[in-house]
Design an enzyme around this catalytic site. Structure first.
Site, PDB file in Angstrom:
ATOM      1  N   CYS A  84     -18.931 -34.877  -2.021  1.00 44.14           N
ATOM      2  CA  CYS A  84     -17.976 -35.446  -2.136  1.00 44.14           C
ATOM      3  C   CYS A  84     -17.445 -36.304  -1.004  1.00 44.14           C
ATOM      4  O   CYS A  84     -16.601 -36.994  -0.976  1.00 44.14           O
ATOM      5  CB  CYS A  84     -16.783 -34.474  -2.363  1.00 44.14           C
ATOM      6  SG  CYS A  84     -17.329 -33.324  -3.518  1.00 44.14           S
ATOM      7  N   CYS A 207      -5.748 -29.736 -10.100  1.00 45.29           N
ATOM      8  CA  CYS A 207      -7.172 -29.997 -10.457  1.00 45.29           C
ATOM      9  C   CYS A 207      -7.267 -31.676 -10.384  1.00 45.29           C
ATOM     10  O   CYS A 207      -6.683 -32.141 -11.267  1.00 45.29           O
ATOM     11  CB  CYS A 207      -8.219 -29.352 -11.123  1.00 45.29           C
ATOM     12  SG  CYS A 207      -7.853 -27.728 -11.478  1.00 45.29           S
ATOM     13  N   HIS A 333     -11.598 -38.401  -8.789  1.00 48.73           N
ATOM     14  CA  HIS A 333     -12.790 -38.353  -7.941  1.00 48.73           C
ATOM     15  C   HIS A 333     -14.073 -38.581  -8.015  1.00 48.73           C
ATOM     16  O   HIS A 333     -14.920 -37.569  -8.546  1.00 48.73           O
ATOM     17  CB  HIS A 333     -12.613 -36.884  -7.397  1.00 48.73           C
ATOM     18  CG  HIS A 333     -13.282 -36.033  -6.557  1.00 48.73           C
ATOM     19  ND1 HIS A 333     -13.938 -36.953  -5.305  1.00 48.73           N
ATOM     20  CD2 HIS A 333     -13.574 -35.011  -6.015  1.00 48.73           C
ATOM     21  CE1 HIS A 333     -14.637 -36.330  -4.793  1.00 48.73           C
ATOM     22  NE2 HIS A 333     -14.727 -35.036  -5.077  1.00 48.73           N
TER      23      HIS A 333
END
Lengths: 385, 136
Positions: A84, A207, A333
């Protein structure tokens, strides 16, 4: 201000589910956005760094393909991965390529197309970001790993589910103003608190969501930067550190040591401290991650991250504005695409291009981008002329 | 046994540390200790990075440890559809190591709390597959 290496362009695609584009087309959109108005010939790009996490890719060795599609060949290109945080690792390596004198202009393009995997397979792919021999056999997941930290932080310091929910309320407020965000709905405290549990104590709105997206950052040496832009944003400091991949091997489960070490290096290199930061982008893949970031970056004392959101100190009018673009929680994301998007927001803030969410007199900005469950950490500090 | 016999899902077949799985079949959860510097390892490793040495001994983890943190996972990865929800925990043992595993379904999730004492219990998932979980 150190004037060695500047950011001269930043861009990103919309972050979205099922983007309707191939990987090369996504990367093109991000680079086009970054190069807007620069009058930069692709042949003037000395090297490119393509950042992504390979387990989502079907294309083997995508760097050459992206380089070809963006017109950079035959200049050097390579693929780079720290899950990430791949995008900011790309920016760090790009910085060092320029600082060393090897190249003058380096482009980082980060991408991920996650919607081609179904959600259980994606959960497995992500869970393999913990130790595949000794942890994945128990069904570890990325939300699960962060939930272990959240529970430990609640038990140690009294951090509450409500404080975590307030992080999402803030980030959804700014996400609703960000035209490139995947999740544009504003959320109130009640809907965050009443959402389904994903893994205790984290609920649905604690989340971030998987999505497709790409981002690009164009870096240049001081001389070249002045040639292409009158608003260069300088890299003042870059720190990077790593924690054990296996969560049970780590000394602390209430903070990310990787972030603390990366922050220390970045602050030292930049010659500034947490009190000098005017605006920050932190890696809020989960609400608890933003609370940990407050503490690990020194914006709050250890154990007091929750208080910062209670006091609304991280809104754009507060003492230390954080994630005033919606964060990962609302933007989405796309693993390799995330770091470049964080850099984009800070660069735009320092150029005073952020409209309603503009932080007044922002001169120094910070990006904190984390790979895995606190496994890799990059902290980069930016400043304007 | 090969290493792939460990856990609900596994991604490794061959490993020098395969004895870990053989010990589980005997009902023992084992870590390793470097013969040269005495450093204890869990997960077990057959190589000591400090000494660049691969002479290790196995030691058993069979005392009660303290639960450091836990989470009940409601949405697991592929392969875990049948076992979810399940609760993961990290327990610190007096042997000087921390271990991640599932907490037994025999324990009411509402009673799971940091600091509670748990011990590791090796188990057979079926004829071929082995694991361990935490029980009171």
């Amino acid at each position: 201000m150190k004037e060695d290496v500047a950011v001269i362009g930043v861009g990103q695609t919309n972050f979205t589910r099922d983007c309707g584009m191939s990987v090369r087309e996504l990367c093109f959109e991000a680079y086009k956005d970054a190069a807007q108005g620069l009058n930069l010939d692709p042949k003037d790009v000395d090297a490119s760094i393509i950042a992504s996490a390979p387990e989502y890719d079907k294309q083997r060795t995508p760097a050459a393909l992206v380089s070809e599609y963006l017109g950079f060949s035959p200049s050097p290109t390579f693929y780079l991965e720290t899950v990430c945080s791949s995008g900011t690792t790309g920016v760090r390596v790009g910085y060092s390529l320029i600082k060393s004198g090897l190249h003058d202009i380096v482009v980082m393009v980060g991408f991920q197309k996650m919607s081609e995997l179904d959600s259980r397979i994606a959960a497995q792919v992500m869970g393999r970001g913990d130790d595949t021999m000794f942890s994945s056999p128990f069904g570890t997941t990325m939300p699960g790993g962060h939930a272990l930290y959240a529970q430990a932080h609640m038990d140690a310091f009294g951090t509450s589910e409500e404080q975590m929910a307030k992080i999402r309320v803030k980030n959804s407020f700014y996400g609703s103003q960000n035209p490139k965000a995947n999740y544009k709905k504003r959320l109130d405290l009640e809907s965050c608190m009443n959402a389904d549990l994903v893994c205790t104590p984290l609920k649905k709105f604690d989340c971030c969501a998987n999505c497709d997206g790409a981002s690009a950052v164009i870096l240049a040496s001081a001389d070249k930067a002045r040639k292409y832009t009158d608003k260069p944003i300088w890299i003042m400091g870059t720190g990077m550190a790593t924690s054990e991949l296996n969560w049970s091997s780590r000394a602390s489960l209430t903070n990310f040591d990787s972030v603390r070490n990366a922050a220390k290096s970045a602050y030292e290199m930049a010659g500034v401290g947490p009190e000098d930061i005017n605006v920050a982008e932190v890696h809020d893949c989960f609400t608890i991650s933003e609370i940990l970031a407050y503490e690990d970056l020194g914006f709050a004392k250890t154990g007091e991250g929750g208080k910062l959101i209670d006091e609304e100190a991280t809104y754009h009018t507060g003492r230390i504005p954080v994630n005033v673009d919606g964060g990962l929680l609302s933007k989405g994301h796309p693993i390799g695409g995330t770091g470049g998007s964080q850099v984009r927001t800070i660069v735009q803030q320092l150029r005073e291009e952020c409209g309603d969410s503009q932080v007044k007199d922002a001169k120094i900005g910070l990006v904190q981008n984390v790979g895995g469950v606190g496994t890799y950490a990059n902290v980069i500090i930016f400043g304007r002329d | 046994m090969d290493f792939g016999n460990f856990g609900v899902v596994n991604f490794t077949k061959q490993a020098k540390s395969v004895a870990f799985v053989d010990y589980l079949a005997e009902g023992k959860l084992m870590g390793t200790v470097c013969k040269k510097c005495g450093k204890k390892y869990f997960p077990p490793r057959m190589d000591c990075a400090q000494c660049l040495d691969s002479e290790v001994e196995w030691f058993e983890i069979n005392s009660k440890g303290k639960l450091i943190t836990h989470s009940t996972v409601n949405f697991g990865p592929s392969g875990f559809e049948e076992v979810q929800p399940y609760t993961l925990g990290i327990v610190e043992f007096p042997e000087g190591v921390r271990v991640l595993a599932k907490i037994s379904k025999k324990i009411d999730p509402a009673t799971i709390k940091a600091g509670m004492e748990l011990r590791p219990v090796p188990q057979k998932l079926n004829e071929e597959r082995l694991t361990y979980e935490f029980e009171v």
